[in-house]
Design an enzyme around this catalytic site. Sequence first.
Site, PDB file in Angstrom:
ATOM      1  N   HIS B 263       5.793  -7.964  -6.675  1.00  0.00           N
ATOM      2  CA  HIS B 263       4.719  -6.974  -6.723  1.00  0.00           C
ATOM      3  C   HIS B 263       5.186  -5.653  -6.087  1.00  0.00           C
ATOM      4  O   HIS B 263       5.111  -4.586  -6.702  1.00  0.00           O
ATOM      5  CB  HIS B 263       3.490  -7.527  -5.988  1.00  0.00           C
ATOM      6  CG  HIS B 263       2.312  -6.599  -5.981  1.00  0.00           C
ATOM      7  ND1 HIS B 263       1.270  -6.721  -6.858  1.00  0.00           N
ATOM      8  CD2 HIS B 263       2.006  -5.534  -5.199  1.00  0.00           C
ATOM      9  CE1 HIS B 263       0.373  -5.767  -6.631  1.00  0.00           C
ATOM     10  NE2 HIS B 263       0.797  -5.040  -5.621  1.00  0.00           N
ATOM     11  N   GLU B 264       5.669  -5.750  -4.876  1.00  0.00           N
ATOM     12  CA  GLU B 264       6.102  -4.526  -4.180  1.00  0.00           C
ATOM     13  C   GLU B 264       7.322  -3.932  -4.879  1.00  0.00           C
ATOM     14  O   GLU B 264       7.458  -2.703  -4.971  1.00  0.00           O
ATOM     15  CB  GLU B 264       6.405  -4.827  -2.707  1.00  0.00           C
ATOM     16  CG  GLU B 264       5.234  -5.418  -1.912  1.00  0.00           C
ATOM     17  CD  GLU B 264       3.953  -4.594  -1.977  1.00  0.00           C
ATOM     18  OE1 GLU B 264       4.030  -3.368  -2.175  1.00  0.00           O
ATOM     19  OE2 GLU B 264       2.851  -5.191  -1.850  1.00  0.00           O
ATOM     20  N   HIS B 267       6.107  -1.688  -7.608  1.00  0.00           N
ATOM     21  CA  HIS B 267       5.720  -0.362  -7.083  1.00  0.00           C
ATOM     22  C   HIS B 267       6.983   0.476  -6.820  1.00  0.00           C
ATOM     23  O   HIS B 267       7.030   1.671  -7.107  1.00  0.00           O
ATOM     24  CB  HIS B 267       4.983  -0.512  -5.750  1.00  0.00           C
ATOM     25  CG  HIS B 267       3.530  -0.887  -5.878  1.00  0.00           C
ATOM     26  ND1 HIS B 267       2.632  -0.121  -6.579  1.00  0.00           N
ATOM     27  CD2 HIS B 267       2.809  -1.929  -5.365  1.00  0.00           C
ATOM     28  CE1 HIS B 267       1.415  -0.682  -6.503  1.00  0.00           C
ATOM     29  NE2 HIS B 267       1.503  -1.780  -5.769  1.00  0.00           N
ATOM     30  N   GLU B 293      -0.470   0.553  -9.635  1.00  0.00           N
ATOM     31  CA  GLU B 293      -0.751  -0.880  -9.585  1.00  0.00           C
ATOM     32  C   GLU B 293      -0.316  -1.569 -10.884  1.00  0.00           C
ATOM     33  O   GLU B 293       0.083  -2.726 -10.879  1.00  0.00           O
ATOM     34  CB  GLU B 293      -2.252  -1.102  -9.324  1.00  0.00           C
ATOM     35  CG  GLU B 293      -2.643  -2.515  -8.988  1.00  0.00           C
ATOM     36  CD  GLU B 293      -2.220  -2.976  -7.590  1.00  0.00           C
ATOM     37  OE1 GLU B 293      -1.675  -2.166  -6.813  1.00  0.00           O
ATOM     38  OE2 GLU B 293      -2.409  -4.168  -7.295  1.00  0.00           O
TER      39      GLU B 293
END
Lengths: 504, 504
Positions: B263-264, B267, B293
């Site tokens: 997820h990170e 980003h 997101e």
Amino acid sequence: MEIKEFYDYCREIASYGSAAALVEWDMRTKMPPKAASDRSIVAGKLGRTAFEMSTSPRMAAFVEYFNRPAVNKQLSDVDRRNVELETKRYRKISAIPAEKYEKFMVACSKGEYVWQEAKAKSDFAMFRPYLEEIVAYQKEFVEYYGYEQNRYDALLDDYEPSITTQDLKVIIDGLKSELVPFIRQLREQGTRPDTSCLTGTFDKAAQEQMSLDVLKTMTYDFEGGRIDETAHPFTTGIGFGDVRVTTHYYEHNIASALFSTMHEGGHALYEQGVSEAYRWMSIHRGASMGVHESQSRTWENLVGRSEAFWKYYYPRLQNRFPQFQNVALDDFYKAINVVEPSLIRIEADEVTYNLHIMLRFEMEEALINGRAQVAELPELWNAKVKEYLGIDVPDDAHGVLQDVHWASGLFGYFPSYMLGNLYAAQFFATARQEIPDLEEQIAAGNLGALREWQRSRIHQYGALYDPKDLVVRVTGKPLDYHYFMSEVKEKYSRIYGIVPPESK
Amino acid sequence: MEIKEFYDYCREIASYGSAAALVEWDMRTKMPPKAASDRSIVAGKLGRTAFEMSTSPRMAAFVEYFNRPAVNKQLSDVDRRNVELETKRYRKISAIPAEKYEKFMVACSKGEYVWQEAKAKSDFAMFRPYLEEIVAYQKEFVEYYGYEQNRYDALLDDYEPSITTQDLKVIIDGLKSELVPFIRQLREQGTRPDTSCLTGTFDKAAQEQMSLDVLKTMTYDFEGGRIDETAHPFTTGIGFGDVRVTTHYYEHNIASALFSTMHEGGHALYEQGVSEAYRWMSIHRGASMGVHESQSRTWENLVGRSEAFWKYYYPRLQNRFPQFQNVALDDFYKAINVVEPSLIRIEADEVTYNLHIMLRFEMEEALINGRAQVAELPELWNAKVKEYLGIDVPDDAHGVLQDVHWASGLFGYFPSYMLGNLYAAQFFATARQEIPDLEEQIAAGNLGALREWQRSRIHQYGALYDPKDLVVRVTGKPLDYHYFMSEVKEKYSRIYGIVPPESK
């Protein structure tokens, strides 16, 4: 005008300073390489902001008001000292026309850049015009600052206030006259320790664990600090409750991480020990560069290279590094105390180190007073290394180009390293008197005994006292190099098996 | 006035912003605990400086000048967009009287503090007066900002410009009418995957190596970033060439670090991919919170929970964690895709997650428009959780008190999380069309194929385009939640072995 306003303003300046310190710590420990150029802009901006605030009309008003005799005498000692330090900073910076100072900063920035390449190529001629420009600025600044006896006093004052060039000359003449023959005696009459036990391969993870453990043993507070790896070890006080150390691990050299860690740990204990009541204040720092260095040298040399410490710590080291299982404590102790005249200052041992400083001081002082020219430096350097250390300099990379200080415009800085050694010995002699079982405490691993003594006598005060006053408060006497000389003579005569020379 | 002056000024602001980002990263990853209180002062000072510069007379002059029609039309697209973003920021901040904004910040700071304790005690009554104050400010600010149709538009605009409350209501009504019955169908007719393979003990060092390896596989650039551990994972762009991710390791839960890291990492790929030509500019960031997101969700869910990815990566995971040797790929794939209505948003799966957002949006919108009161929130919350997710809320800690956003004054933020899921599905559908062998590429471990597509279509532009324009540029159509719905229906019908419902 209330003193609280002054402190609020100082806290704002210190906030930028704290951020700048963190940015620099990060640049040297964690930052990914691609960020380097943009991060320099951030660091520069923060530094400039703090600088501008220190010389702003607001600060001018504080300086004017709180130095009025009627106001000043009403201040507490702590308030008065903070005002004094900020006033000094304000006056020094304001003395130089801003555009000149900017140009000087640019010259240093170029100087550092060119120096790197010149050092890599061992090409002094390449660096010479840049150094000439920097020296010219330093000579000009000295006239702006003003001085009483010697131009060099004005530069020394930035790093070691209250010590004069004349004081230094007296110290250096005395020290040199004892050190040079003593080193010759060690070499000619002594038995050089076998250092082979310090070579080999030392697991990096085990060295990291050792560094953590050594710092804990020294009572370094990990709730208010941390240790990381870097190319060139340093300590940084980012703010209250955050004094970070760094070290460097070489797989084939265990001594490097070990003594770097203790050295930086010594600096850190000082900053961690400053009174919490001084947080955000100008005095929330060491009394001087030299006193700061004395604390690092105490832990690196007077503790870290002592028999007492290794009585306690050697079995722990042996557990971590099996290759020491077959090395006797005494052999290890002697190995870490080998004396060897060498070309590079930062690799010098406890005994020869000060000679490296003396020759730099003598050249700086001659440059600033116009008795020497930049073009003559390599020749001067090599002659002094031959005279003091008895060795030949093969090239300028191992001689006059070895240190970044001059390229960075840091004239007047080197003597602090030597003064640190001298303060350390004098403070330690007092600690021995006041803690009669100090050696036993250290040999039992109770390093807190020494640390508490340092805290109560030195650390807690931060920069409340001038170093000249501090040394008298702590030891009852002004700085005296004989403490260092006796310490060294006694210790190394034993290690090298020679008859110690008479003290002068 | 030259545009260069505007950019120079923006770079100064961004320098403080960069330092503030580093200070916050450090506070959450490296800072020793004793520094916490003083470091907050530093962070606050840097934030305030950047804030003051964004609304200074200097910025006012830039805003006035570069928005003159004759001047504005001469600007390049990039210059015009940077001016537009700074103008918007200037006008929004300037709309609120400074002392009111200060009081609001204090209310949020107190709010966060009290919220922590209220959550720990599950005591909404304790938090209620603080939240009432924050909501009152938000309602007042909305009037200062102005709005066209719905008061909530003015808040939404901070996080998702160009999407209106009305747009959101249409999306949510449609999505809810399909999601709620689909989740019921999964539960009633489907076969729940066995998740027991995800429990056990997972060596932390191995998880760290896995995180590094996953990021490398994702083509995250470690020359321009790093990964560290933290309590609550986040990504931070400290500046050009420095986009850092963080993750968290639980010894008994491998899925947490795995999917947090992806997820990170998603980003981070976005920020690492923004055109270098935009460094220091206002557009050197994501197009919106929702688009940001979408990139994290793409990597976490559309890649990280896909069969294709695990075809490639599962043998690597098995090598690192021997307990997976006896677990078939298909069983692992199903286990990481379990759908489970749950109480806590941040633990929600891909299918139920949006329902958590909908109920928050509905309550925020009602609060801001005065159709609901703070006192009613717990009751409203529990009723909606029952309605949408079919479960009972045992206490407010697991209900209305679970998120910090409201305590921090972040009204209008939650919808970005949902929009991220929707953008992600729509972008991914286009990527599938434009890279016909996308699945094969992923299954072969070549994640660079997707990443290059993202970079060329989305990342490089930073905030040059409004999200509404960006989605049309990339996919040829406005945002449409059906992409998400088809993706989810198809995937989870297969996993749960049910007949997929007709699409509406």
